[in-house]
Design a protein around this motif. Structure first.
Motif, PDB file in Angstrom:
ATOM      1  N   ASP A  42     -14.226   1.504  10.213  1.00  0.00           N
ATOM      2  CA  ASP A  42     -14.069   2.751  10.875  1.00  0.00           C
ATOM      3  C   ASP A  42     -12.654   3.187  11.411  1.00  0.00           C
ATOM      4  OD1 ASP A  42     -15.563   5.092  11.915  1.00  0.00           O
ATOM      5  OD2 ASP A  42     -15.093   4.038  13.876  1.00  0.00           O
ATOM      6  N   ARG A  43     -12.006   2.120  12.021  1.00  0.00           N
ATOM      7  CA  ARG A  43     -10.670   1.970  12.461  1.00  0.00           C
ATOM      8  C   ARG A  43      -9.832   2.278  11.269  1.00  0.00           C
ATOM      9  NH1 ARG A  43     -11.978  -2.484  15.949  1.00  0.00           N
ATOM     10  NH2 ARG A  43     -11.113  -3.776  14.180  1.00  0.00           N
ATOM     11  N   GLU A  44      -9.744   1.700  10.155  1.00  0.00           N
ATOM     12  CA  GLU A  44      -8.969   1.936   8.921  1.00  0.00           C
ATOM     13  C   GLU A  44      -9.427   3.381   8.564  1.00  0.00           C
ATOM     14  OE1 GLU A  44     -10.259  -0.981   6.193  1.00  0.00           O
ATOM     15  OE2 GLU A  44      -8.974  -2.727   7.307  1.00  0.00           O
ATOM     16  N   GLU A  45     -10.557   3.840   8.576  1.00  0.00           N
ATOM     17  CA  GLU A  45     -10.796   5.363   7.934  1.00  0.00           C
ATOM     18  C   GLU A  45     -10.211   6.221   8.969  1.00  0.00           C
ATOM     19  OE1 GLU A  45     -15.153   5.441   7.402  1.00  0.00           O
ATOM     20  OE2 GLU A  45     -14.764   4.252   5.823  1.00  0.00           O
ATOM     21  N   ALA A  70      -7.653   5.869  10.987  1.00  0.00           N
ATOM     22  CA  ALA A  70      -6.047   5.700  10.952  1.00  0.00           C
ATOM     23  C   ALA A  70      -5.658   6.250   9.798  1.00  0.00           C
ATOM     24  CB  ALA A  70      -5.782   4.307  11.109  1.00  0.00           C
ATOM     25  N   ALA A  71      -6.606   6.548   8.540  1.00  0.00           N
ATOM     26  CA  ALA A  71      -5.959   7.229   7.293  1.00  0.00           C
ATOM     27  C   ALA A  71      -6.268   8.374   7.438  1.00  0.00           C
ATOM     28  CB  ALA A  71      -6.713   6.558   6.176  1.00  0.00           C
ATOM     29  N   GLU A  72      -7.328   8.948   8.258  1.00  0.00           N
ATOM     30  CA  GLU A  72      -7.327  10.354   8.313  1.00  0.00           C
ATOM     31  C   GLU A  72      -6.096  11.024   9.160  1.00  0.00           C
ATOM     32  OE1 GLU A  72     -11.147  10.961   9.956  1.00  0.00           O
ATOM     33  OE2 GLU A  72     -12.247  10.480   8.210  1.00  0.00           O
ATOM     34  N   LEU A  73      -5.663  10.207  10.319  1.00  0.00           N
ATOM     35  CA  LEU A  73      -4.864  10.642  11.054  1.00  0.00           C
ATOM     36  C   LEU A  73      -3.403  10.065  10.891  1.00  0.00           C
ATOM     37  CD1 LEU A  73      -6.585   9.700  14.418  1.00  0.00           C
ATOM     38  CD2 LEU A  73      -6.297  11.904  13.414  1.00  0.00           C
ATOM     39  N   GLN A  74      -3.296   9.501   9.672  1.00  0.00           N
ATOM     40  CA  GLN A  74      -2.024   9.029   9.121  1.00  0.00           C
ATOM     41  C   GLN A  74      -1.311   8.161  10.251  1.00  0.00           C
ATOM     42  OE1 GLN A  74       0.061  12.310   7.234  1.00  0.00           O
ATOM     43  NE2 GLN A  74      -1.714  12.615   5.915  1.00  0.00           N
ATOM     44  N   LEU A  75      -2.175   6.901  10.622  1.00  0.00           N
ATOM     45  CA  LEU A  75      -1.611   6.344  11.744  1.00  0.00           C
ATOM     46  C   LEU A  75      -1.330   4.943  11.326  1.00  0.00           C
ATOM     47  CD1 LEU A  75      -3.679   7.298  14.723  1.00  0.00           C
ATOM     48  CD2 LEU A  75      -1.393   7.993  14.160  1.00  0.00           C
ATOM     49  N   PRO A  76      -0.223   4.204  11.575  1.00  0.00           N
ATOM     50  CA  PRO A  76      -0.161   2.936  11.120  1.00  0.00           C
ATOM     51  C   PRO A  76      -1.036   1.896  11.973  1.00  0.00           C
ATOM     52  CG  PRO A  76       1.725   3.579  12.512  1.00  0.00           C
ATOM     53  CD  PRO A  76       0.791   4.794  12.127  1.00  0.00           C
TER      54      PRO A  76
END
Length: 56
Positions: free
Chosen positions: A38-41, A43-49
């Protein structure tokens, strides 16, 4: 006879506790994996490292 019943009850209780502990460990592992994905998804949606410390 009463002692035998008490021992049977104790054995049953211990098996039940072991089964419950096994299921709890399994659930906690699945929950941890779900939170990680969930965190990875998100972060990917928000383009966060992501930092490694985020997973601990």
């Amino acid at each position: 006879m009463i002692v035998g019943n008490a021992q049977q009850h104790a054995d049953w209780h211990n098996r039940l506790l072991q089964a419950a502990e096994k299921e709890l460990i399994k659930f906690e592992q699945q929950e941890s994996e779900f939170r990680k994905r969930d965190r990875e998804e998100r972060a990917a949606e928000l383009q966060l490292p992501l930092e490694q410390s985020d997973f601990e």
